[in-house]
Design a protein around this motif. Structure first.
Motif, short mmCIF file in Angstrom:
data_model
loop_
_atom_site.label_atom_id
_atom_site.label_comp_id
_atom_site.label_asym_id
_atom_site.label_seq_id
_atom_site.Cartn_x
_atom_site.Cartn_y
_atom_site.Cartn_z
N ASP A 49 0.82 -1.21 0.00
CA ASP A 49 0.00 0.00 0.00
C ASP A 49 0.85 1.27 0.00
N ARG B 251 -5.93 4.19 -6.33
CA ARG B 251 -7.19 3.45 -6.45
C ARG B 251 -7.10 2.57 -7.70
N VAL C 79 -6.18 6.83 -3.22
CA VAL C 79 -7.25 6.35 -2.36
C VAL C 79 -7.78 7.47 -1.50
N SER C 80 -6.90 8.32 -1.04
CA SER C 80 -7.32 9.43 -0.18
C SER C 80 -6.63 10.72 -0.59
#
Length: 431
Positions: A353, A384, A430-431
């Motif tokens: 990640d 993502r 993702v964020s």
């Protein structure tokens, strides 16, 4: 501290604080005064990393790229073995480096995206990994690792266009990472760093004296040089500190290098293990691994011809089937590398990640030496994933835009890279 300094010590210092004086911009190394400002960030997220794995003989597009775009794509022949990782990687088709041609010669532009051809005289520029290492590599023993499968060729280049030779022995890599030098060797390394720093001091004094005699244009160029001198001083000081620190201990034995030069997949897997160990011990955060492309017969069942010959298949069905066996092995080994990162804890997250892992090649079609439609798989790194980004096969999307996305995601605020500006369409964090 001069009046031109752009901060004061009564305030919290940002990691990106810069000293400005006499026309020189100098990034600061880690300072204790930065702890209040940086502590919250370091506690909330672990460092970002980047790994590139590059091939010299491409990947057969019909077996790699799905026939449909988006998140609901049907997995291709090569991707079927990666479906447990589906949400961890993105497939990109229809992209390439603008202005880059020249067939095999374009290996030099894999990570720099510098324009390249067989006819025009070209000069390479800094590669993606080395740009990251320059600005963010000061927190680890090795700002970057440049590795290879066979020989010293690599796609890693300095700012002046010089190739950084690759290390192709997993055993030597293990020694560099985890076997402590003797006290005498440590003292010698520290002495070399100190000597280098003293030389830089002399050069800096000469630069100041010369600056007073130059015109405005030359002063600007000298300022840039002076900045690089100061950056080198910082790196040499850090090198001296690392020379006195013990190397990390790992529950792994020093590997034995594979003697068969044609065992492409076995050697890929062994060096990939060294990369995983380097990342998990935070010995380096920016690693390139150039697999190139061997000419011999890869020892896999069903493979009878040399790898290079198979990649230049000319649409021969027998060669294409053998090539698919070899390339399936390459993809499977890459998938196992991702699984190893996924299984490794990294401050409450997985190492995958926090690590952008790129697999690509300068050849979109090795049989015709075509540099368009490069094979591209990107995994991890907080993006993502779970999608196929399908761009125009005839009018390719600029791959350097992905490099801008990687730079920003890894922590380097930069809006351009090589010939491109902005980030890759459809590739979001993702964020």
């Amino acid at each position: 501290m001069t009046a031109t300094t752009h901060f004061n010590f009564q305030q919290k210092l940002s990691r990106r604080s810069v000293l400005r004086g006499a026309g020189v911009a100098m990034s600061l190394p880690w300072l204790g005064a930065m702890t209040p400002a940086f502590a919250a960030e370091s506690q909330s997220r672990s460092p970002r990393r980047f790994v590139s794995m590059t091939l010299g003989l491409g990947l057969h597009a019909e077996n790699l790229n799905p026939t449909s775009a988006g998140r609901d794509y049907e997995p291709s022949r090569y991707l079927k073995s990666l479906q447990d990782l589906r949400e961890k990687f993105t497939v990109v088709s229809g992209s390439s480096h603008p202005g880059v041609s020249g067939g095999h010669r374009a290996e030099a532009s894999l990570l720099s995206a510098a324009p390249m051809s067989n006819t025009a005289a070209t000069r390479n520029t800094v590669s993606l990994d080395q740009l990251l290492a320059k600005h963010l590599g000061d927190q680890t023993r090795f700002p970057s690792l440049v590795l290879g499968l066979s020989g010293s060729n690599s796609p890693s280049y300095t700012e002046n266009g010089s190739m950084i030779p690759a290390e192709d022995s997993p055993a030597r890599v293990f020694t560099r990472l985890f076997i402590n030098d003797s006290p005498a060797d440590r003292a010698q390394q520290a002495a070399r760093a100190r000597q280098g720093r003293s030389i830089m001091d002399v050069v800096a004094e000469d630069a100041r004296a010369l600056q007073r005699e130059l015109g405005a244009g030359d002063r600007d160029r000298l300022d840039a040089y002076f900045t690089s001198v100061r950056e080198l001083e910082v790196r040499l000081k850090e090198s001296e500190a690392w020379a006195h620190r013990p190397k990390p201990k790992v529950d792994a034995r020093k590997p034995i290098d594979i003697g068969n030069p044609n065992d492409f997949i076995g050697r890929q897997r062994l060096m990939s293990d060294m990369i995983r160990l380097a990342l998990s011990t935070d010995s380096s955060r920016f690693i390139t691994f150039h697999l190139g492309g061997g000419g011999g017969v890869v020892p896999l069942e069903g493979v009878e011809e040399g790898y290079h010959s198979l990649s230049h298949h000319g649409r021969d069905d027998n060669k294409l089937e053998q090539l698919a066996i070899v390339e399936t092995g390459i993809i499977n080994a890459w998938g196992d590398f991702l699984r190893g990162l996924q299984a490794t804890s990294d401050h409450g997250e997985s190492l995958l990640d926090n690590t952008s892992v790129l697999l690509t090649s300068n050849l979109g079609n090795a049989s015709s030496h075509d540099n368009r439609n490069m094979p591209v798989l990107l995994a991890g790194g907080g993006f993502r994933h779970g999608q196929h980004l399908a761009f125009d096969q005839r009018k390719n999307y600029p791959l350097p835009k992905m490099y801008v996305s990687i730079l920003q995601q890894t922590g380097l605020e930069q809006d351009t890279f090589a010939t491109s500006t902005g980030t890759m369409t459809g590739l979001n964090s993702v964020s």
